[in-house]
Scaffold this motif. Structure first.
Motif, PDB file in Angstrom:
ATOM      1  N   TRP A 540       0.838  -0.877   0.053  1.00  0.00           N
ATOM      2  CA  TRP A 540      -0.257  -0.079  -0.029  1.00  0.00           C
ATOM      3  C   TRP A 540       1.008   1.314  -0.145  1.00  0.00           C
ATOM      4  O   TRP A 540       1.814   1.174   0.714  1.00  0.00           O
ATOM      5  CB  TRP A 540      -0.907   0.033   1.192  1.00  0.00           C
ATOM      6  CG  TRP A 540      -1.829  -1.027   1.453  1.00  0.00           C
ATOM      7  CD1 TRP A 540      -1.511  -2.415   2.050  1.00  0.00           C
ATOM      8  CD2 TRP A 540      -3.189  -1.132   1.100  1.00  0.00           C
ATOM      9  NE1 TRP A 540      -2.656  -3.151   1.834  1.00  0.00           N
ATOM     10  CE2 TRP A 540      -3.798  -2.269   1.377  1.00  0.00           C
ATOM     11  CE3 TRP A 540      -4.094  -0.025   0.705  1.00  0.00           C
ATOM     12  CZ2 TRP A 540      -4.866  -2.761   1.339  1.00  0.00           C
ATOM     13  CZ3 TRP A 540      -5.574  -0.560   0.435  1.00  0.00           C
ATOM     14  CH2 TRP A 540      -5.789  -1.845   0.752  1.00  0.00           C
ATOM     15  N   LEU A 542       0.357   5.777  -0.040  1.00  0.00           N
ATOM     16  CA  LEU A 542      -0.411   6.960   0.140  1.00  0.00           C
ATOM     17  C   LEU A 542       0.199   8.102  -0.350  1.00  0.00           C
ATOM     18  O   LEU A 542       1.310   8.326   0.051  1.00  0.00           O
ATOM     19  CB  LEU A 542      -0.987   7.070   1.657  1.00  0.00           C
ATOM     20  CG  LEU A 542      -2.111   8.370   1.919  1.00  0.00           C
ATOM     21  CD1 LEU A 542      -3.383   8.052   1.226  1.00  0.00           C
ATOM     22  CD2 LEU A 542      -2.152   8.634   3.312  1.00  0.00           C
ATOM     23  N   ASP A 543      -0.530   8.967  -1.458  1.00  0.00           N
ATOM     24  CA  ASP A 543       0.485   9.878  -1.955  1.00  0.00           C
ATOM     25  C   ASP A 543       1.842   9.436  -2.537  1.00  0.00           C
ATOM     26  O   ASP A 543       2.867  10.393  -2.166  1.00  0.00           O
ATOM     27  CB  ASP A 543       0.419  11.108  -1.200  1.00  0.00           C
ATOM     28  CG  ASP A 543      -1.013  11.645  -1.152  1.00  0.00           C
ATOM     29  OD1 ASP A 543      -1.746  11.607  -2.043  1.00  0.00           O
ATOM     30  OD2 ASP A 543      -1.219  12.347  -0.068  1.00  0.00           O
ATOM     31  N   LEU A 547       2.534   3.613   3.736  1.00  0.00           N
ATOM     32  CA  LEU A 547       1.866   4.096   4.742  1.00  0.00           C
ATOM     33  C   LEU A 547       2.414   3.947   6.092  1.00  0.00           C
ATOM     34  O   LEU A 547       3.468   2.843   6.160  1.00  0.00           O
ATOM     35  CB  LEU A 547       0.660   3.169   5.180  1.00  0.00           C
ATOM     36  CG  LEU A 547      -0.472   3.428   3.854  1.00  0.00           C
ATOM     37  CD1 LEU A 547      -1.330   2.260   3.952  1.00  0.00           C
ATOM     38  CD2 LEU A 547      -1.210   4.624   4.349  1.00  0.00           C
ATOM     39  N   GLU A 551      -0.623   6.994  10.386  1.00  0.00           N
ATOM     40  CA  GLU A 551      -1.682   6.871   9.531  1.00  0.00           C
ATOM     41  C   GLU A 551      -2.609   5.564   9.453  1.00  0.00           C
ATOM     42  O   GLU A 551      -3.830   5.370   9.139  1.00  0.00           O
ATOM     43  CB  GLU A 551      -1.403   6.661   7.839  1.00  0.00           C
ATOM     44  CG  GLU A 551      -0.579   8.282   7.699  1.00  0.00           C
ATOM     45  CD  GLU A 551       0.490   8.366   6.361  1.00  0.00           C
ATOM     46  OE1 GLU A 551       0.555   9.269   5.660  1.00  0.00           O
ATOM     47  OE2 GLU A 551       0.722   7.081   5.993  1.00  0.00           O
ATOM     48  N   LEU A 572      -4.798   6.877  -2.602  1.00  0.00           N
ATOM     49  CA  LEU A 572      -4.405   5.332  -1.890  1.00  0.00           C
ATOM     50  C   LEU A 572      -4.235   4.385  -3.000  1.00  0.00           C
ATOM     51  O   LEU A 572      -4.913   4.379  -3.831  1.00  0.00           O
ATOM     52  CB  LEU A 572      -5.468   4.998  -1.046  1.00  0.00           C
ATOM     53  CG  LEU A 572      -5.239   3.574  -0.158  1.00  0.00           C
ATOM     54  CD1 LEU A 572      -4.083   3.789   0.743  1.00  0.00           C
ATOM     55  CD2 LEU A 572      -6.432   3.467   0.731  1.00  0.00           C
TER      56      LEU A 572
END
Length: 623
Positions: A540, A542-543, A547, A551, A572
């Protein structure tokens, strides 16, 4: 209170499209965003030292903050501001986002500074289409277009260089329509761009003026000419001994001569006759040139002889286009076309050989549409021809299943193949020096060869071996192909060498699905899945970054289910991979909790929801 309070909470927003970036730190900056996409506006370096700041779209305050604190509600799925880098992001851009934006900053004494920026929203460039068309004089008109793009700008090159006046009849390299002079050919590229994106289309063009030759010295000769081209008709060997001759098109005399002398006026730019070899040339052929021609010759006594020839005008083959399409069961439908060609005839080859019934599901090698069986792959060629020209298009097609490659030249190699796909096993470098070799699957011999000769029958649509590179291919992989393979090689003295490889068959990753769900306290649970994939591994971001614990509430970046803390938002991405393929799904997520209120339920039925909004208690009831 008599007023009715309404509340709309948009939990999730998805932004697909072009991303653009703009530095708005200078007054009067001109920024561009893609319709349906995302724009990143660099407003400041860092807001930690700025006492107060506001961003207005015309008269509407869309961002209001003090240092690292956002004071107003941002539209959750559309606006996002990062205080530590001063970037304001707008997702799902529409025409309404077009206009002037004003940034107001205040120092600790309340002194105001202002900057403005202009944001222009444009539809991006996509699906560039280049269409050539032969004109009557052999010139070529070429048009270039991009569906729906705003303010497109065009540029053209031929064989990697800008077009010149010696090649252009009209238009220029900045227009979308050009006309090329006769006999211009090569790799033509039209590039289209605007302020937010670019694309191109390239095509190998040949001249419109195809030349054909025909021997008309026999009565009833059938000749062919290319529309817009030139035909050379051999009427006689030599006219020096012929007292008089005439060539008629229907009832019109188009050539009248005596020995080496032409008696009538030939149409200067269309007809040309060479007495010393008896060849009559017609340029710039049109449909009107189609028909019957009669040659009358007279000896010195005035005795006539008559011969007839038939000239047929055809539009030449050009711009052959081969389009493959995967069908639901893994078959491949392939269409072949040539724009405007008269009486086209088609032929197909795969890896240099005519297609066979073991490869064809429907159609035949003389039709323009065929359907290939599952797992057929290789160099596919569609050749198109008529009586005056020919052209072809070739494409290296892979099976509609996943292809994998494995180096099996080391003992105990671990190889992977995709269920329903194709695996290429590199067994040897070259077999020309190997006296004898065998490949066994458990106890079954599936390949038996001596140097470049295959001694056993390979399963035609499943196994294929290329002696000159030592690659063994297996198509239509199933679970039965999983297991141990043993390669036996023998030298000229019969000495045996063995190598083992293990082939593991896995269902590939496909249709990754990312599903967010808001929980009661404003956290977000997100699950990620891929239908049927074997041994999936998850990651994963995020931006664009992994992560972090700040978060994540539960789960980790290697599980398929995570729970994000309150107020986490951004782009995401869940990536899923196994040993044979990978895929991902991305979604722009917004936090489940608004700035001034809490949503106590997300997607479930409830009896009563109580929201505190500006100090007023409002009751909503569901039955």
């Amino acid at each position: 209170m008599d007023a009715v309070v309404g509340l709309l909470v948009m939990l999730l927003g998805v932004s697909h499209g072009v991303e653009t970036h703009c530095d708005g730190r200078q007054d009067g900056a001109q920024c561009f965003g893609a319709l349906g996409g995302t724009v990143f506006l660099q407003l400041m370096n860092n807001v930690s030292e700025i006492h107060r700041y506001r961003l207005l779209k015309e008269t509407t305050v869309i961002l209001d903050g003090r240092k690292n604190t956002i004071l107003n509600d941002l539209i959750a799925d559309r606006y996002f501001f990062t205080p530590n880098n001063g970037i304001f992001r707008i997702n799902q851009l529409s025409r309404f986002d077009d206009g002037e934006y004003r940034l107001e900053t205040y120092n600790s004494r309340g002194r105001l500074s202002e900057r403005s920026l202009q944001l222009t929203i444009q539809a991006p460039v996509s699906s560039v289409r280049l269409v050539p068309e032969c004109l009557s004089q052999g010139e070529m008109k070429v048009s270039c277009s991009s569906e729906g793009a705003d303010s497109p700008q065009y540029s053209w090159t031929l064989d990697g260089k800008a077009l010149t006046d010696s090649e252009l009849l009209s238009g220029n390299t900045e227009t979308n329509n050009i006309t090329l002079k006769q006999h211009v050919s090569g790799q033509l590229v039209c590039s289209v761009r605007n302020n937010i994106s670019s694309d191109l289309e390239e095509r190998n063009i040949s001249t419109c003026g195809v030349e054909t030759h025909c021997d008309g010295r026999q009565d009833g000769a059938q000749c062919f000419g290319a529309l817009g081209g030139t035909v050379f008709l051999q009427l006689m060997n030599n006219v020096s001994e012929i007292h008089r001759y005439q060539l008629l098109k229907e009832k019109t005399i188009i050539l009248d001569g005596r020995k080496n002398t032409i008696l009538n006026d030939l149409i200067a730019d269309r007809y040309f006759f060479t007495p010393n070899n008896g060849t009559f040339r017609i340029n710039q052929l049109s449909r009107f040139d189609d028909g019957e021609y009669r040659l009358e010759t007279y000896n010195s006594l005035g005795r006539p002889s008559v011969r007839i020839l038939q000239l047929s005008i055809q539009a030449p083959v050009s711009s052959v286009r081969l389009v493959p399409e995967c069908l639901s069961q893994g078959e491949m439908k392939v269409s072949c076309s040539s724009e405007g060609a008269d009486s086209p005839q088609y032929s197909w080859t795969l890896d240099g050989k005519a297609l066979t019934d073991s490869e064809l599901l429907s159609g035949n090698t003389e039709t323009n549409n065929i359907t290939l069986k599952q797992h057929v792959s290789g160099q596919l060629v569609c050749s198109v021809r008529n009586n005056i020209s020919s052209d072809l298009e070739e494409r290296n097609i892979s099976t509609c299943g996943v292809e994998t490659h494995c180096d099996g030249r080391q003992d105990r190699a671990q190889c992977y193949g995709a269920l329903g796909g194709t695996v290429f096993l590199q067994l040897m470098n070259n077999v020309s020096e190997i006296h004898r070799y065998r490949l066994l699957k458990e106890k079954t011999i599936i390949l038996d060869g001596r140097k470049n000769t295959i001694l056993n029958d390979l399963i035609a649509d499943r196994y294929f071996f290329t002696p000159n590179n030592g690659i063994f291919r297996i198509n239509q992989l199933s679970r039965f192909d999983d297991g141990e393979y043993r390669l036996e090689t023998y030298n000229s003295r019969g000495r045996l060498s063995e190598r083992i490889l293990q082939l593991t068959i896995q269902a590939p990753v496909s249709s990754v699905r990312l599903v967010p769900e808001c929980l009661s306290q404003g956290e977000m649970k997100v699950s990620c899945s891929s239908e049927g994939a074997d041994s999936p591994q998850y990651s994963w971001t995020l931006d664009g970054k992994a992560l972090t614990d700040s978060e994540l509430l539960s789960g980790n970046t290697e599980t398929n289910n995570i729970t994000l803390r309150q107020h986490v938002s951004g782009q995401l991405v869940c990536s899923v991979r196994n040993n044979i393929s990978s895929d991902l799904e991305e979604r722009n997520i917004s936090n489940c909790v608004g700035a001034d209120f809490s949503v106590l339920i997300c997607g479930v039925r409830a009896a009563v929801v109580i929201l505190a909004l500006i100090g007023i208690t409002v009751f909503f009831a569901w039955k």
